[in-house]
Design a protein around this motif. Structure first.
Motif, mmCIF file in Angstrom:
data_model
loop_
_atom_site.group_PDB
_atom_site.id
_atom_site.type_symbol
_atom_site.label_atom_id
_atom_site.label_comp_id
_atom_site.label_asym_id
_atom_site.label_seq_id
_atom_site.Cartn_x
_atom_site.Cartn_y
_atom_site.Cartn_z
ATOM 1 N N THR A 6 0.804 -1.231 0.000
ATOM 2 C CA THR A 6 0.000 0.000 0.000
ATOM 3 C C THR A 6 0.835 1.279 0.000
ATOM 4 N N HIS A 7 2.162 1.128 -0.056
ATOM 5 C CA HIS A 7 2.992 2.338 -0.032
ATOM 6 C C HIS A 7 4.361 2.031 -0.628
ATOM 7 N N SER A 8 4.558 2.405 -1.867
ATOM 8 C CA SER A 8 5.796 2.052 -2.535
ATOM 9 C C SER A 8 6.142 3.099 -3.586
ATOM 10 N N HIS A 9 7.360 3.656 -3.458
ATOM 11 C CA HIS A 9 7.800 4.684 -4.418
ATOM 12 C C HIS A 9 8.600 4.013 -5.533
ATOM 13 N N ILE A 10 7.975 3.057 -6.210
ATOM 14 C CA ILE A 10 8.719 2.281 -7.212
ATOM 15 C C ILE A 10 8.975 3.052 -8.500
ATOM 16 N N MET A 36 1.048 3.744 -5.128
ATOM 17 C CA MET A 36 2.196 4.661 -5.203
ATOM 18 C C MET A 36 1.841 6.036 -4.640
ATOM 19 N N PRO A 37 2.463 6.418 -3.527
ATOM 20 C CA PRO A 37 2.237 7.743 -2.957
ATOM 21 C C PRO A 37 3.005 8.788 -3.752
ATOM 22 N N ALA A 38 2.379 9.917 -3.968
ATOM 23 C CA ALA A 38 3.045 11.004 -4.685
ATOM 24 C C ALA A 38 4.017 11.716 -3.751
ATOM 25 N N GLY A 93 -2.178 11.534 -1.013
ATOM 26 C CA GLY A 93 -1.004 11.112 -0.258
ATOM 27 C C GLY A 93 0.262 11.250 -1.082
ATOM 28 N N GLU A 94 1.469 11.256 -0.438
ATOM 29 C CA GLU A 94 1.405 11.213 0.981
ATOM 30 C C GLU A 94 1.486 12.620 1.542
ATOM 31 N N ILE A 95 0.760 12.831 2.600
ATOM 32 C CA ILE A 95 0.626 14.165 3.181
ATOM 33 C C ILE A 95 0.883 14.049 4.685
ATOM 34 N N PHE A 154 -2.136 5.810 8.846
ATOM 35 C CA PHE A 154 -0.873 6.378 9.314
ATOM 36 C C PHE A 154 0.229 5.493 8.744
ATOM 37 N N HIS A 155 0.784 5.952 7.636
ATOM 38 C CA HIS A 155 1.825 5.205 6.943
ATOM 39 C C HIS A 155 3.059 5.119 7.837
ATOM 40 N N CYS A 156 3.744 3.959 7.797
ATOM 41 C CA CYS A 156 4.937 3.726 8.594
ATOM 42 C C CYS A 156 4.708 4.104 10.055
ATOM 43 N N THR A 203 5.725 -1.327 2.007
ATOM 44 C CA THR A 203 7.183 -1.414 2.054
ATOM 45 C C THR A 203 7.836 -0.063 2.291
ATOM 46 N N ASP A 204 7.235 1.016 1.720
ATOM 47 C CA ASP A 204 7.884 2.326 1.636
ATOM 48 C C ASP A 204 9.156 2.224 0.784
ATOM 49 N N ALA A 205 9.185 1.274 -0.132
ATOM 50 C CA ALA A 205 10.330 1.132 -1.044
ATOM 51 C C ALA A 205 10.579 2.453 -1.760
HETATM 52 NI NI NI Z 1 6.613 7.314 1.431
#
Ligand code: NI
Length: 257
Positions: A6-10, A36-38, A93-95, A154-156, A203-205
């Motif tokens: 649900t959260h990856s900057h690939i 993908m969060p902006a 997101g992400e904000i 709440f990401h991470c 992942t927050d990759a």
């Molecule tokens: Ni992120």
């Protein structure tokens, strides 16, 4: 096993050279959707480009990251809002707020956060919150806007058991990733005290790779290590963790057509 990252900057340059192998490995581990969060206007196009290549698999959010809130933040907000007016995004997101690196733009970070929370309510989509060194402050902002319609994650999440309780009471999810595998991160107690129905996998990759890859580039296929750790902590099976968290993600981000 079906998993959703649900959260990856690939879409970042870190994946330029071997993106197809990264996606192949993800598919092998059952990660069949990646959200993908902006960040800001310097990466919006590469993110959207990736989604265009495979819209069944990659999903864009839109927003301005708190670390990108600088003097030009109103211009950046205008750009993000124009995208949101044009088409559907799975989340704003992400904000949020980041008081770890720099507090120069604290006031502007708050303004950008409030504005974008209002957008999410307007478009009836969830928010994905970045709350580094600012969990209490972000909880407060969400509480101010929560009149029953606001939803998100709440990401991470890296707060205490008490803060996790407050997040859940606000109707929000906890985004859990590689940090849960780190020794002394303190997340064990949080996970043991909350139900899996409040947890989303991420992942927050390329950041925050789980053990045994800690410090290396993270990628969606490593979600499997987070699943195993969660299964361990919940005395559950990996399959059960996958089923529940995938259902949570589908529900929050409205991924079932
Ligand atoms: Ni992120």
């Amino acid at each position: 096993m079906v998993l959703i990252d649900t959260h990856s900057h690939i879409y970042l340059p870190e994946f330029e050279k071997d993106a197809s192998q990264v996606f192949e490995r993800a598919e092998k581990e059952g990660v069949n959707k990646v959200l993908m969060p902006a960040i800001d206007s310097s990466t919006h196009l590469s993110m959207i480009g990736l989604e265009k290549q495979n819209p069944e698999r990659f999903f864009c959010m839109m927003g301005l990251h708190p670390c990108s809130v600088k003097d030009n933040f109103r211009e950046e907000l205008k750009i993000a809002r124009e995208y949101l007016d044009k088409r559907h995004f799975v989340a704003v997101g992400e904000i949020g707020l980041d008081f770890y690196w720099d507090k120069t733009f604290t006031e502007q970070q708050y303004e950008a956060f409030h504005t974008q929370v209002e957008w999410a309510i307007h478009f009836d989509i969830p928010i994905v919150i970045h709350s580094r060194n600012s969990t209490d402050e972000c909880i407060k902002v969400v509480a101010e806007h929560q009149k029953g319609k606001l939803k998100g994650v709440f990401h991470c999440f890296s707060g205490s058991v008490e803060q996790a309780r407050q997040v859940i009471d606000l109707g929000f999810y906890l985004g859990i990733g590689g940090v849960v595998t780190f020794k002394n991160a303190g997340l064990d107690k949080v996970i043991e005290s909350v139900g899996l129905e409040y947890v989303l996998l991420e992942t927050d990759a390329p950041y925050l790779a789980p053990v045994p890859f800690r410090g290396k580039r993270n990628e969606p296929s490593y979600l499997r290590y987070v699943v195993d750790k969660l299964a361990d902590l919940k005395k559950s099976s990996a399959q059960e963790v996958a089923v529940v968290t995938t259902k949570n993600a589908e529900k929050l981000f409205n991924l079932i057509n």
